[in-house]
Design an enzyme around this catalytic site. Structure first.
Site, short mmCIF file in Angstrom:
data_model
loop_
_atom_site.label_atom_id
_atom_site.label_comp_id
_atom_site.label_asym_id
_atom_site.label_seq_id
_atom_site.Cartn_x
_atom_site.Cartn_y
_atom_site.Cartn_z
N HIS A 74 38.97 39.20 47.97
CA HIS A 74 39.11 39.94 49.23
C HIS A 74 38.01 39.44 50.17
CE1 HIS A 74 41.80 42.63 47.18
NE2 HIS A 74 41.88 43.46 48.19
N GLU A 114 38.09 41.22 55.87
CA GLU A 114 38.75 42.48 56.17
C GLU A 114 37.78 43.34 57.00
OE1 GLU A 114 39.28 45.06 52.81
OE2 GLU A 114 40.75 46.34 53.82
N ASP A 157 49.10 46.06 50.19
CA ASP A 157 47.75 46.44 49.74
C ASP A 157 47.83 47.69 48.85
OD1 ASP A 157 45.05 46.20 49.45
OD2 ASP A 157 44.52 46.68 51.52
N ASP A 158 48.07 48.85 49.45
CA ASP A 158 48.10 50.11 48.69
C ASP A 158 49.18 51.01 49.26
OD1 ASP A 158 45.63 49.89 46.91
OD2 ASP A 158 44.78 49.47 48.88
ZN LIG Z 1 43.44 44.78 48.78
#
Ligand SMILES: [Zn+2]
Length: 339
Positions: A192, A195, A273-274
């Site tokens: 990651h 972001e 992602d989620d």
């Molecule tokens: Zn993620």
């Protein structure tokens, strides 16, 4: 005007977290079973989100429930027209809850994935992950190096990639030895980065992990040299638009970084992602970028092609997805533009 259904477009889903993809109804059921309070689920930024995530993940405390989470994930992916799913799982978490070694935790996960695959045809390759927040030695007696060794051990048995999640403010450098092991073991590296932090963070992730893909990577647009590097080395950004909106990485969908990445020639994929927490499934994400940026079916098919090619799927699976994408483009548009 008609256009082709996104659900019918064969896709690989490359940036999703196992516990963040669990059905909300299942989490509620587990919370009740364990007598746990998962709170109100509200968050406005990444650190708050991580607390919410952790509370939900803590409800998965029994082998049969972990297996169920994995099976349901595959069922839900199949519903979205996902042919290959690459969820990130952190077996370290379950050392604490199930008191099982990581290989045994993974065996439970794999049973669930396999059941889902047999029922739906959607294939799975797991991204074994580490979390920066746990530190190099890990929280639960399993270090990041041991996690990498586990991931390499299970390559050929369903683990295809090695991911780094957690708070991006924690520099990735100390995780270099784990990344080296994963690299030498032939896994795809997917940290990651880019972001919550800007280009410096992406550059250091590149140095430490030598990534094949970046989870997010969207803030790379702030550095033209970085964009050029990603393009020249064909490092894929696994973008998750709704996540970026809800965690403040993009202020507005019209201002999202995606078109700038595409214009710069950086390969991109679309992801959730989620999905549990962000309330958007994979087809929703594709529709969001199609409607916002006026992307054609050819452009959407292009991103789906990248998802297949950049995945850890076996070559035969990649070819099957690519053929399915061609067939999708040859098919008649079947969905009203308003849908
Ligand atoms: Zn993620």
């Amino acid at each position: 005007m008609k256009r082709r259904s996104i659900k019918r477009l064969p896709k690989a889903h490359l940036h999703l977290h196992l516990e963040g993809s669990t059905r909300p109804s299942t989490i509620r059921e587990f919370a009740e079973l364990e007598g746990m309070d998962v709170g109100d689920g509200n968050f406005t930024n990444l650190p708050e989100f991580m607390v919410v995530y952790s509370k939900s993940a803590q409800t998965i405390r029994r082998p049969e429930n972990l297996k169920r989470v994995c099976r349901e994930l595959v069922e839900d992916e199949a519903e979205q027209g996902v042919w290959w799913s690459e969820p990130m799982g952190v077996p370290q978490y379950y050392w604490e809850r199930l008191k099982l070694p990581v290989d045994e935790v993974y065996a439970i996960m794999k049973e669930g994935f396999d059941e889902g695959t047999r029922a739906t045809g959607t294939e799975v390759g797991m991204m074994a992950g580490i979390n920066r927040n746990f530190g190099v030695d890990g929280l639960f007696g399993v270090s990041t190096v041991q996690t990498a060794e586990f991931a390499v051990r299970q390559k050929g048995n369903g683990v295809v990639s090695f991911g780094i999640a957690g708070d991006e403010r924690i520099p990735p450098d100390p995780f270099g030895p784990a990344c080296d092991i994963a690299h030498e073991g032939g896994l795809l590296l997917v940290p990651h980065a880019g972001e919550t932090m800007g280009p410096e963070s992406v550059w250091s992730a590149i140095k430490t992990a030598r990534p094949h893909r970046l989870a997010h990577g969207v803030r790379s647009i702030e550095d033209p040299d970085l964009l050029k590097y990603l393009r020249d080395n064909q490092i894929v950004c696994d973008v998750a638009p709704t996540s970026n909106l809800l965690l403040g990485v993009a202020q507005d969908i019209e201002l999202h970084q995606l078109p700038k990445l595409i214009d710069a020639g950086v390969p991109v994929t679309i992801n959730t992602d989620d999905q549990t927490f962000f309330g958007a499934m994979l087809c929703d994400e594709y529709r969001l970028v199609r409607d916002t940026f006026g992307l054609s079916d050819y452009e959407l098919a292009g991103m789906a092609r990248v998802s297949a090619l950049a995945s850890g799927a076996p070559e035969a699976t990649k070819q099957r997805i690519l053929k399915g994408i061609d067939a999708w483009l040859e098919s008649d548009p079947d969905e009203d533009a308003q849908q």
